[in-house]
Motif scaffolding. Sequence first.
Motif, PDB file in Angstrom:
ATOM      1  N   CYS A  37      -3.188   3.772  -0.224  1.00  0.00           N
ATOM      2  CA  CYS A  37      -2.854   3.024  -1.437  1.00  0.00           C
ATOM      3  C   CYS A  37      -3.047   1.542  -1.128  1.00  0.00           C
ATOM      4  O   CYS A  37      -2.825   1.090  -0.007  1.00  0.00           O
ATOM      5  N   CYS A  38      -3.493   0.816  -2.133  1.00  0.00           N
ATOM      6  CA  CYS A  38      -3.816  -0.598  -1.933  1.00  0.00           C
ATOM      7  C   CYS A  38      -2.529  -1.399  -1.727  1.00  0.00           C
ATOM      8  O   CYS A  38      -1.431  -0.916  -2.012  1.00  0.00           O
ATOM      9  N   LEU A  39      -2.671  -2.611  -1.248  1.00  0.00           N
ATOM     10  CA  LEU A  39      -1.487  -3.421  -0.916  1.00  0.00           C
ATOM     11  C   LEU A  39      -0.667  -3.774  -2.157  1.00  0.00           C
ATOM     12  O   LEU A  39       0.538  -3.974  -2.074  1.00  0.00           O
ATOM     13  N   ARG A  40      -1.313  -3.791  -3.328  1.00  0.00           N
ATOM     14  CA  ARG A  40      -0.554  -4.089  -4.551  1.00  0.00           C
ATOM     15  C   ARG A  40       0.345  -2.919  -4.936  1.00  0.00           C
ATOM     16  O   ARG A  40       1.421  -3.100  -5.482  1.00  0.00           O
ATOM     17  N   CYS A  41      -0.128  -1.709  -4.646  1.00  0.00           N
ATOM     18  CA  CYS A  41       0.644  -0.514  -5.022  1.00  0.00           C
ATOM     19  C   CYS A  41       1.589  -0.062  -3.910  1.00  0.00           C
ATOM     20  O   CYS A  41       2.471   0.770  -4.137  1.00  0.00           O
ATOM     21  N   LYS A  42       1.372  -0.553  -2.712  1.00  0.00           N
ATOM     22  CA  LYS A  42       2.150  -0.097  -1.552  1.00  0.00           C
ATOM     23  C   LYS A  42       3.636  -0.418  -1.739  1.00  0.00           C
ATOM     24  O   LYS A  42       3.990  -1.523  -2.149  1.00  0.00           O
ATOM     25  N   HIS A  44     -10.381   4.907  -2.021  1.00  0.00           N
ATOM     26  CA  HIS A  44      -9.785   4.378  -3.248  1.00  0.00           C
ATOM     27  C   HIS A  44      -8.273   4.559  -3.191  1.00  0.00           C
ATOM     28  O   HIS A  44      -7.776   5.512  -2.606  1.00  0.00           O
ATOM     29  N   CYS A  45      -7.580   3.652  -3.851  1.00  0.00           N
ATOM     30  CA  CYS A  45      -6.122   3.727  -3.908  1.00  0.00           C
ATOM     31  C   CYS A  45      -5.710   5.003  -4.644  1.00  0.00           C
ATOM     32  O   CYS A  45      -6.225   5.298  -5.720  1.00  0.00           O
ATOM     33  N   CYS A  46      -4.782   5.754  -4.051  1.00  0.00           N
ATOM     34  CA  CYS A  46      -4.397   7.015  -4.682  1.00  0.00           C
ATOM     35  C   CYS A  46      -3.480   6.788  -5.883  1.00  0.00           C
ATOM     36  O   CYS A  46      -3.145   7.723  -6.590  1.00  0.00           O
ATOM     37  N   ARG A  47      -3.095   5.525  -6.154  1.00  0.00           N
ATOM     38  CA  ARG A  47      -2.240   5.258  -7.323  1.00  0.00           C
ATOM     39  C   ARG A  47      -3.005   4.592  -8.462  1.00  0.00           C
ATOM     40  O   ARG A  47      -2.963   5.046  -9.587  1.00  0.00           O
ATOM     41  N   CYS A  48      -3.709   3.487  -8.149  1.00  0.00           N
ATOM     42  CA  CYS A  48      -4.393   2.783  -9.245  1.00  0.00           C
ATOM     43  C   CYS A  48      -5.896   3.048  -9.266  1.00  0.00           C
ATOM     44  O   CYS A  48      -6.586   2.678 -10.220  1.00  0.00           O
ATOM     45  N   GLY A  49      -6.406   3.702  -8.227  1.00  0.00           N
ATOM     46  CA  GLY A  49      -7.831   4.050  -8.224  1.00  0.00           C
ATOM     47  C   GLY A  49      -8.769   2.943  -7.770  1.00  0.00           C
ATOM     48  O   GLY A  49      -9.980   3.159  -7.646  1.00  0.00           O
TER      49      GLY A  49
HETATM   50 ZN    ZN Z   1      -3.480   0.515  -5.985  1.00  0.00          ZN
END
Ligand code: ZN
Length: 242
Positions: free
Chosen positions: A177-182, A153-158
């Motif tokens: 972290c997912c590509l949107r949060c990267k 899971h993304c460590c920022r948005c989950g």
């Molecule tokens: Zn994310």
Amino acid sequence: MTQTENTAIVMRYTNYRESDRMISLFSPVKGRIEANARGCRKPKSPLLNAAEVFALGDFMLYEKAGRYTVTGVQMIESFYPLRLDFDRLTVGTYLMSLCEAVVQPGQGAQELFMLLLHTLSRLTYSDQEWRPLLTGFLMHFSVLSGFRPRLYHCCRCGEEIPDGINAGFDGKSGGLCCLRCKTRGDEALSAPQIRFLRKSLEKPASQWVNSPDMHAPMGVMRRFVEMELGQRITGSKMLPED
Ligand SMILES: [Zn+2]
């Protein structure tokens, strides 16, 4: 190998006086032990081979006022062939430095000890490539040391990060972290690299190999572990980047 209460491996040594050595032992039962190996550098000393880094054996120790002296050693393994390959020797030394950074006096670490021996054995006696071996070791080392990176899971948005998707890696936030949060400061991991990290926790060391669909992100894991430990590990600079 039959492990006894006295089984330990030499992580490091420091020479002193003319022929003596202080050795730092990793015991799976007692943790870290500093012991004097007197006269071990004399050519005829029975401790000659036992006071080297990687020496695995049953160490007889005499204790007086909290100080230990090695009185005898039954050698089990010296991992000698490691010394014949510079890269593999560097990796082996690095593994010992990592253990040294976490093993505490009086605190057993059986699982870490077994992880170390398995990895050293494969490094010494198999032709398995060292990059994936080291990366697999680092993954298990993180788990045993209490800082397992988040990999699903993304460590920022989950948000869940499914298989086959690239992602970023931010050690400070604890993992992927997912590509949107990267952001630009994050490391980049490809889908095969993420697959390697996930699989390395499920598979035995013999299967930590680079393959077309799995490639070990050694540098990312090294930087993560060293950041978590808060120190530069001896030998780290000698390792080539991935
Ligand atoms: Zn994310």
